[in-house]
Scaffold this motif. Structure first.
Motif, PDB file in Angstrom:
ATOM      1  N   ASN A 107       0.829  -1.210   0.000  1.00 32.55           N
ATOM      2  CA  ASN A 107       0.000   0.000   0.000  1.00 32.55           C
ATOM      3  C   ASN A 107       0.859   1.254   0.000  1.00 32.55           C
ATOM      4  O   ASN A 107       1.856   1.319   0.699  1.00 32.55           O
ATOM      5  N   ALA A 108       0.461   2.234  -0.813  1.00 29.81           N
ATOM      6  CA  ALA A 108       1.186   3.499  -0.837  1.00 29.81           C
ATOM      7  C   ALA A 108       0.818   4.361   0.358  1.00 29.81           C
ATOM      8  O   ALA A 108       1.530   5.294   0.684  1.00 29.81           O
ATOM      9  N   GLY A 109      -0.330   4.097   1.002  1.00 23.92           N
ATOM     10  CA  GLY A 109      -0.766   4.901   2.129  1.00 23.92           C
ATOM     11  C   GLY A 109      -1.451   6.167   1.625  1.00 23.92           C
ATOM     12  O   GLY A 109      -2.302   6.111   0.743  1.00 23.92           O
ATOM     13  N   THR A 166      -0.993   9.663  -0.318  1.00 21.73           N
ATOM     14  CA  THR A 166      -0.099  10.350  -1.242  1.00 21.73           C
ATOM     15  C   THR A 166      -0.622  11.756  -1.523  1.00 21.73           C
ATOM     16  O   THR A 166      -1.843  11.985  -1.540  1.00 21.73           O
ATOM     17  N   GLN A 214      -5.729   8.142  -0.970  1.00 26.83           N
ATOM     18  CA  GLN A 214      -5.346   7.073  -0.042  1.00 26.83           C
ATOM     19  C   GLN A 214      -5.865   5.740  -0.566  1.00 26.83           C
ATOM     20  O   GLN A 214      -6.930   5.684  -1.177  1.00 26.83           O
ATOM     21  N   ASP A 215      -5.096   4.689  -0.299  1.00 24.70           N
ATOM     22  CA  ASP A 215      -5.462   3.366  -0.806  1.00 24.70           C
ATOM     23  C   ASP A 215      -5.729   2.388   0.324  1.00 24.70           C
ATOM     24  O   ASP A 215      -5.574   1.175   0.160  1.00 24.70           O
ATOM     25  N   MET A 216      -6.129   2.916   1.486  1.00 25.71           N
ATOM     26  CA  MET A 216      -6.387   2.076   2.657  1.00 25.71           C
ATOM     27  C   MET A 216      -7.884   1.871   2.893  1.00 25.71           C
ATOM     28  O   MET A 216      -8.275   1.335   3.935  1.00 25.71           O
ATOM     29  N   ASN A 217      -8.709   2.352   1.965  1.00 26.79           N
ATOM     30  CA  ASN A 217     -10.164   2.229   2.075  1.00 26.79           C
ATOM     31  C   ASN A 217     -10.691   2.898   3.344  1.00 26.79           C
ATOM     32  O   ASN A 217     -11.648   2.425   3.968  1.00 26.79           O
ATOM     33  N   HIS A 218     -10.042   4.016   3.709  1.00 33.32           N
ATOM     34  CA  HIS A 218     -10.479   4.756   4.891  1.00 33.32           C
ATOM     35  C   HIS A 218     -11.668   5.634   4.553  1.00 33.32           C
ATOM     36  O   HIS A 218     -11.700   6.298   3.500  1.00 33.32           O
ATOM     37  N   GLU A 274     -11.389   7.352  -2.262  1.00 35.18           N
ATOM     38  CA  GLU A 274      -9.940   7.439  -2.323  1.00 35.18           C
ATOM     39  C   GLU A 274      -9.399   8.865  -2.361  1.00 35.18           C
ATOM     40  O   GLU A 274      -8.293   9.133  -1.901  1.00 35.18           O
ATOM     41  N   SER A 322      -5.752  10.420   6.619  1.00 32.51           N
ATOM     42  CA  SER A 322      -6.930   9.562   6.561  1.00 32.51           C
ATOM     43  C   SER A 322      -6.989   8.690   7.797  1.00 32.51           C
ATOM     44  O   SER A 322      -5.976   8.471   8.474  1.00 32.51           O
TER      45      SER A 322
END
Lengths: 108, 114
Positions: free
Chosen positions: B1-3, B5, B25-29, B72, B93
């Protein structure tokens, strides 16, 4: 709103020394986080610690929610520990309220 | 995961210009935030979002706008830039679960308005 006070504002340590940073807050909190902002400006999560004690390597943190304070311990400090340490609290209003930070300089 | 950005890393604007700071964000927050950090200070909340299509003002929203069309992405728009908006901008996030509402921060965008 909630007030967050950090002490000391500045700290200079010889490499290898230990230190304790303090964070006081004025009201009940649901969440407390400690961050390290390195000299390049990046914010690094250290601890998510609404209560109790956690340890991660040379760092540990304790939050006593009933007395409204948290402590960050750094042992055997290294030059890479230099930077600003922020305490931030979340009191249920979606906002993390930050203290002004403790600037740590570790000298060889 | 990039976290989390952020782009760009640096930007210089002239007074009165506009720009958009990007955050993803790519954490699905579900929760996303924009903060600004002035020299020698902690961070202050500009806007936040609790999910796609929902945004609200933070402590210092004047001069900024946001939108949240997807989970995202959470762009921050500066209209009519002013020198007082010279700052470092951080996007963050947070999700739910075992870490509750722990916030994770992007690398920041350093903005100078001249």
């Amino acid at each position: 709103g909630i007030q967050v006070e950090q002490s000391p504002p500045d700290l200079i340590l010889q490499e290898g020394a230990n230190s304790t940073l303090r964070c006081n807050f004025s009201d009940s909190v649901n969440n407390l986080q400690w961050f390290h902002q390195n000299p390049w400006g990046q914010l690094i999560n250290l601890f998510y610690i609404p209560s109790g004690t956690k340890q991660n390597g040379r760092l540990s943190a304790t939050t006593v929610a009933t007395e409204r304070y948290s402590l960050l311990y750094i042992s055997s400090s290294q030059t890479t520990d230099s930077g600003v340490y922020f305490c931030a609290v979340f009191s249920g209003s979606y906002q993390l309220t930050f203290g002004k930070g403790t600037k740590l300089s570790v000298i060889p | 995961n990039a976290g989390v950005t952020q782009t760009p890393k640096f930007r210089i604007l002239k007074i009165g210009q506009s720009m958009t700071l990007q955050c993803a964000q790519d954490m699905n927050h579900n929760y996303m935030y924009w903060y600004r950090q002035d020299p020698g200070m902690g961070l202050k909340l500009i806007y936040y979002s609790v999910g796609a299509g929902i945004t609200d003002k933070g402590e210092v929203p004047n001069g900024y706008n946001v939108s949240r069309s997807t989970t995202e992405d959470f762009p921050l728009r500066l209209e009519l830039a002013a020198p007082s908006q010279t700052s470092v901008y951080f996007c963050a996030s947070a999700g739910t679960g075992t870490s509750g509402n722990e916030q994770f921060f992007g690398p920041g965008t350093r903005l100078t308005v001249l």
